[in-house]
Each structure stands twice: as C-alpha cells, then as structure tokens.
Design an enzyme around this catalytic site. Structure first.
Site, PDB file in Angstrom:
ATOM      1  N   GLU A 167      -2.559  -4.134  -2.019  1.00  0.00           N
ATOM      2  CA  GLU A 167      -1.099  -4.452  -2.476  1.00  0.00           C
ATOM      3  C   GLU A 167      -1.198  -5.326  -3.980  1.00  0.00           C
ATOM      4  O   GLU A 167      -0.762  -6.676  -3.838  1.00  0.00           O
ATOM      5  CB  GLU A 167      -0.363  -5.396  -1.454  1.00  0.00           C
ATOM      6  CG  GLU A 167      -0.188  -4.813  -0.240  1.00  0.00           C
ATOM      7  CD  GLU A 167       0.636  -5.635   0.872  1.00  0.00           C
ATOM      8  OE1 GLU A 167       0.963  -6.652   0.503  1.00  0.00           O
ATOM      9  OE2 GLU A 167       1.135  -4.990   1.697  1.00  0.00           O
ATOM     10  N   GLU A 353      -1.150  -0.489   6.679  1.00  0.00           N
ATOM     11  CA  GLU A 353      -0.378  -1.645   7.466  1.00  0.00           C
ATOM     12  C   GLU A 353       0.893  -1.181   7.897  1.00  0.00           C
ATOM     13  O   GLU A 353       1.776  -0.604   6.932  1.00  0.00           O
ATOM     14  CB  GLU A 353      -0.298  -2.881   6.746  1.00  0.00           C
ATOM     15  CG  GLU A 353      -1.663  -3.312   6.449  1.00  0.00           C
ATOM     16  CD  GLU A 353      -1.650  -4.662   5.654  1.00  0.00           C
ATOM     17  OE1 GLU A 353      -0.569  -5.446   5.370  1.00  0.00           O
ATOM     18  OE2 GLU A 353      -2.465  -5.015   4.973  1.00  0.00           O
TER      19      GLU A 353
HETATM   20  C1  PNW Z   1       1.113  -7.703   3.502  1.00  0.00           C
HETATM   21  N1  PNW Z   1       6.808  -9.485   0.833  1.00  0.00           N
HETATM   22  O1  PNW Z   1       1.697  -8.732   2.706  1.00  0.00           O
HETATM   23  C2  PNW Z   1      -0.328  -8.004   3.524  1.00  0.00           C
HETATM   24  O2  PNW Z   1      -1.092  -6.937   3.099  1.00  0.00           O
HETATM   25  C3  PNW Z   1      -0.862  -8.675   4.784  1.00  0.00           C
HETATM   26  O3  PNW Z   1      -1.831  -9.545   4.456  1.00  0.00           O
HETATM   27  C4  PNW Z   1       0.053  -9.688   5.347  1.00  0.00           C
HETATM   28  O4  PNW Z   1      -0.056 -10.200   6.567  1.00  0.00           O
HETATM   29  C5  PNW Z   1       1.102  -8.559   5.727  1.00  0.00           C
HETATM   30  O5  PNW Z   1       1.624  -7.785   4.824  1.00  0.00           O
HETATM   31  C6  PNW Z   1       2.685  -9.485   6.605  1.00  0.00           C
HETATM   32  O6  PNW Z   1       3.014  -9.934   5.727  1.00  0.00           O
HETATM   33  C7  PNW Z   1       3.018  -8.759   2.292  1.00  0.00           C
HETATM   34  O7  PNW Z   1       7.200 -10.655   0.894  1.00  0.00           O
HETATM   35  C8  PNW Z   1       3.240 -10.073   2.310  1.00  0.00           C
HETATM   36  O8  PNW Z   1       7.357  -8.413   0.565  1.00  0.00           O
HETATM   37  C9  PNW Z   1       4.578 -10.217   1.794  1.00  0.00           C
HETATM   38  C10 PNW Z   1       5.402  -9.040   1.397  1.00  0.00           C
HETATM   39  C11 PNW Z   1       5.078  -8.119   1.784  1.00  0.00           C
HETATM   40  C12 PNW Z   1       3.959  -7.869   2.183  1.00  0.00           C
END
Ligand code: PNW
Length: 449
Positions: A167, A353
């Site tokens: 990401e 994921e």
């Molecule tokens: C992903 N947003 O993170 C990550 O790859 C993981 O490490 C994380 O635990 C998981 O999603 C759940 O959040 C994100 O705010 C964090 O858009 C924030 C966002 C999206 C993905």
C-alpha cells in the site's frame, strides 16, 4: 455459506499480518528503530498512547502463531520482513540474526506445507534512512533494492512469492500528506515526491529480486484501492469523484501498468515529479500478479475547503459500518477485481488483505462469537466468486488478519483478527470467524478432491 465452486482448484487460501503490527521485540538481536518506533513516541500520534513495543510479541511467540496458522488450515501465510532487523542502520552490514529469524519462520511454514508470501516493506522504514530524508530522497529507493537483493538471495531458494511494497498510498498520502501515519509529515509536495520514489523502489525491487533469487520469483505490488462514487449527479461532484479516483486508484495503477503517472493528477497536485530517464520502464517492470487490499468504498463530494484535492468523503448509505466507520460494501470488491482485469489487463490477482474491525465480546476463556466479522468474510468471498464468474483471474484470498494486532494510529482497540489476542497474557484464541474460514477452506478443498 457462500458457494465456492467457481473458484479455481489451486485457489490460494491465506491469512496475513505485518511485522511491526505483531512482532514487538523492538530491540532484540540488533534491531534498531523504524519510523514507527519514532512515531509512536510522538505525543498524541497514536490513540491511547499505544506503541508496537510488545504488540503480539510474535518475535518470541512464533511457535504459537504457527500453531494458529496450522489450526486455520490455510495454504499460505503472508507476513512482512522488518527492514530494520536486516539493515538496522539502513545500509552497510547485514544483520545475520535478523535474517536467521525469518529463515526460521520460512522453514517452519514450509515444513508444515504452508506457502510463505513475503512482503518486503510494510511501512517500517529504518529510522536511519528517514534521517537522510526518507522516501523523499531517491537514495532510499536504491537502499530498498539492496535490501530486496539480500533477502532474495538468502530466502529465494525457498520463498517464491514476493510483495515489494504494501500500500504505497498509505505510506505517501497518510504518512506524508495527512500526517496520520509515520513519519507524520503534512506536506503534499513532499508526499507526491515520496509517492514517486516508492513506485521507483517497487520497480527496482522487482529487478533486484529477479536477479538475486535462486528460484524464479513471483513478484507483485500490493495496492489498496477503493471504489469511488460521486455523492450526486452534479458536475462538480462527478469531477470530484474523478480526482478522488485519480488520487486513490489511478495514481498507482497507471504507472504500474505502463501508462505513466496520470497527467490530470500531476496537474491537480501541481508538483513536478522527480523523474529521471528510464524511470518509467523501471516502474512498469512486468510483474507476476497484483495484490489488492480492499476494505471499503468512498462516496465523495466537491469540497472547496479541501486544499489541492477539492473533494471530501460523505457517509455511505449502507447501514453497516465497522468500528472504524468503514462502510461495509462487498460489491466494491467485485467491481475493483473486474476493473483490474478489464481496464488494466491484470492477468493474476490476489486479494492480499480483506477484513473488518469490530468490538469483540470475549467470554472468560477469550472465546469470541464474532457474527459481524463472519458475515463480512462471507459477503466479501461471495463478491470474489461473482468476479470470478465474470472471468476475473483471481488466484487467492488472504484474510486480514491472522490475529488481533497493532492497528497503527488507532492502537490496539480495533481488532481485525480471526483469532483473539489477550494482550496482557499474549494468549491467542480462534474466533468464530476463524473457525468459519477453516470450514470454508475445507469445503473448497473437498470440491477440488
Ligand atoms: C491496511 N485507510 O491499512 C494495512 O495494510 C494493514 O496493515 C492494516 O492493518 C489494515 O489495512 C487495516 O487497516 C490501511 O485509512 C490503513 O484508508 C488505513 C487505511 C487503509 C488501509
């Protein structure tokens, strides 16, 4: 229960974690700080003052994690390597003890018939590299390639499936534009240069893995995409949705698939890209799959109060939102898989994921009957199946996450795990969602005989 028979026979069933979110042991065996260790010490940066200092203590409890993975019955485990365990100062001497730790994880997985899917960068940049400018400095991309080459040479006889970056959107936009993630910078010009260097690092990492790994590697980038919809049919909202789609989705996919960074977005950002001759080809180096992380969709409206981007998000109409207020919208996953296949010509897609955070209610033995998370899993797998029925080349699904863990700026309150973690004791207990996932996997396996 969702009908899984349309999925391919060799569909990869997996679950995922990342190093900083589970490992703890932040100064064990020569590890030095990453930008997340630093960020966790900034007052107010993390809810409740939480840190990743201990997390799930997976560095010390790997045998228990392995048992959980075996109990789930997955084909594959996606985890990340902590760069600061391999190069504590970001360059120079390789830290043998760090490599040895991951070698053991890989060997234990393989001994149990579980495929390791290794992510090289899940946001834990060595602080020493941040001190030299971090991802805004082009040199960091070359340091990443060196790190990829070292890990590829060491583990590439046993690991065949690799993710360069997890990401880049979160690293660039949330870490350097919004400042809600490490390194906590709030400067959109820096963020745009960072996004560029991350994509460059991805391309250099692909090349480094191909050169260093003894076995031909399968390499991909993991992107988090969101379906974007305008709040109304007003021209301004439709334009806002185009900008949002450019910012969230096209900015990463276009250069990856050889179309270059989208010109309309370069104009929106108003920032000159730090481009050098040959970069576009490096960034668009052919990959073997694309990893899609999917959580929610975004409905946006024009909003002149938001500098540069001019859009903001409005609440979605679906009644169900997770505890992070993320709208539950499985159709968005189906749409994005199909878009990757049809618009970008992706030939192999993994859901790397997908999952949801809810307020769990454990009993005295830490059993959790998580009907919300189970329903989310079921409805999103159904979306995957629908995409496959329409011809999408979906090769696998990794549930986020194996167990509850450190949810970045939100700390430990949001629980994404298929297994519950009692943080005071470190005890792990499979939730109903995890057991359901095991049943689904078994059902699909019986279909393939
Ligand atoms: C992903 N947003 O993170 C990550 O790859 C993981 O490490 C994380 O635990 C998981 O999603 C759940 O959040 C994100 O705010 C964090 O858009 C924030 C966002 C999206 C993905």
């Amino acid at each position: 229960m969702v009908e899984l028979s349309p999925l391919r026979q060799d569909f990869v069933w997996g679950t995922a974690t990342s190093a900083y979110q589970i490992e703890g042991a932040i100064d064990a065996d020569g590890r030095l700080p990453s930008i997340w260790d630093t960020f966790c010490r900034v007052p107010g940066a993390i809810d409740n003052g939480d840190t990743g200092d201990v997390a799930c203590d997976s560095y010390n409890r790997w045998p228990e994690d392995l048992e959980l993975i075996k109990q789930l019955g997955v084909d594959a485990y996606r985890f990340s390597i902590a760069w600061p365990r391999i190069f504590p100062t970001g360059s120079g001497e390789v830290n043998e003890a760090g490599l040895a730790y991951y070698e053991r994880v890989v060997d234990d997985l393989l001994a149990n018939g579980i495929k390791p899917f290794v992510t090289l960068y899940h946001w834990d940049l060595p602080q020493a590299l941040q001190d030299l400018g971090g991802w805004e400095n082009r040199e960091t991309a070359y340091r990443f390639a060196e790190y990829a080459a070292v890990v590829g040479a060491r583990l590439g006889d046993r690991v065949t499936d690799w993710v360069t970056l997890n990401e880049p959107l979160c690293s660039a936009w949330i870490g350097h534009w919004e400042g809600r993630m490490a390194p906590g910078i709030k400067d959109h010009e820096i963020a745009v240069r960072v996004s560029y260097n991350l994509m460059l690092a991805h391309g250099l990492g692909v090349a480094a893995l191909r050169e260093s790994a003894p076995k031909p590697p399968q390499v991909g980038l993991v992107v988090n995409l969101s379906g974007i919809e305008p709040a109304s049919t007003a021209a301004a909202d439709i334009r806002a949705a185009q900008v949002a789609d450019g910012h969230v989705n096209r900015w990463w996919l276009d250069p990856l698939f050889g179309r270059g960074f989208p010109a309309d977005m370069v104009e929106v950002y108003g920032v000159e890209l730090p481009e050098q001759p040959g970069d576009a080809e490096i960034i668009a180096a052919p990959t073997d799959f694309v990893g899609l992380n999917y959580y929610f969709r975004q409905i946006v409206k024009a909003d002149e109060s938001v500098p540069v981007l001019g859009f903001s998000q409005v609440p979605g109409p679906n009644v169900t939102h997770t505890m992070l207020d993320w709208e539950v919208h499985p159709a968005g996953l189906e749409e994005l898989i199909l878009r990757l296949a049809k618009e970008y010509g992706a030939e192999k897609i993994y859901i790397t994921e997908n999952g949801s955070a809810w307020v769990d209610q454990p009993d005295a033995d830490f059993n959790v009957d998580d009907t919300d998370r189970t329903a989310y899993l079921d409805s999103h797998l159904a979306a995957c199946v629908r995409a496959v029925e329409q011809g999408a080349p979906l090769a696998g699904y990794f549930a986020w996450s194996l167990m509850d863990n450190f949810e970045w700026a939100y700390g430990y309150a949001p629980r994404f795990g298929l297994a519950y973690v009692d943080y005071p004791t470190g005890k792990r207990v499979m939730k109903t969602s995890g057991k359901t996932y095991t049943d689904l996997i078994k059902t699909h396996r019986n279909l393939r005989g």
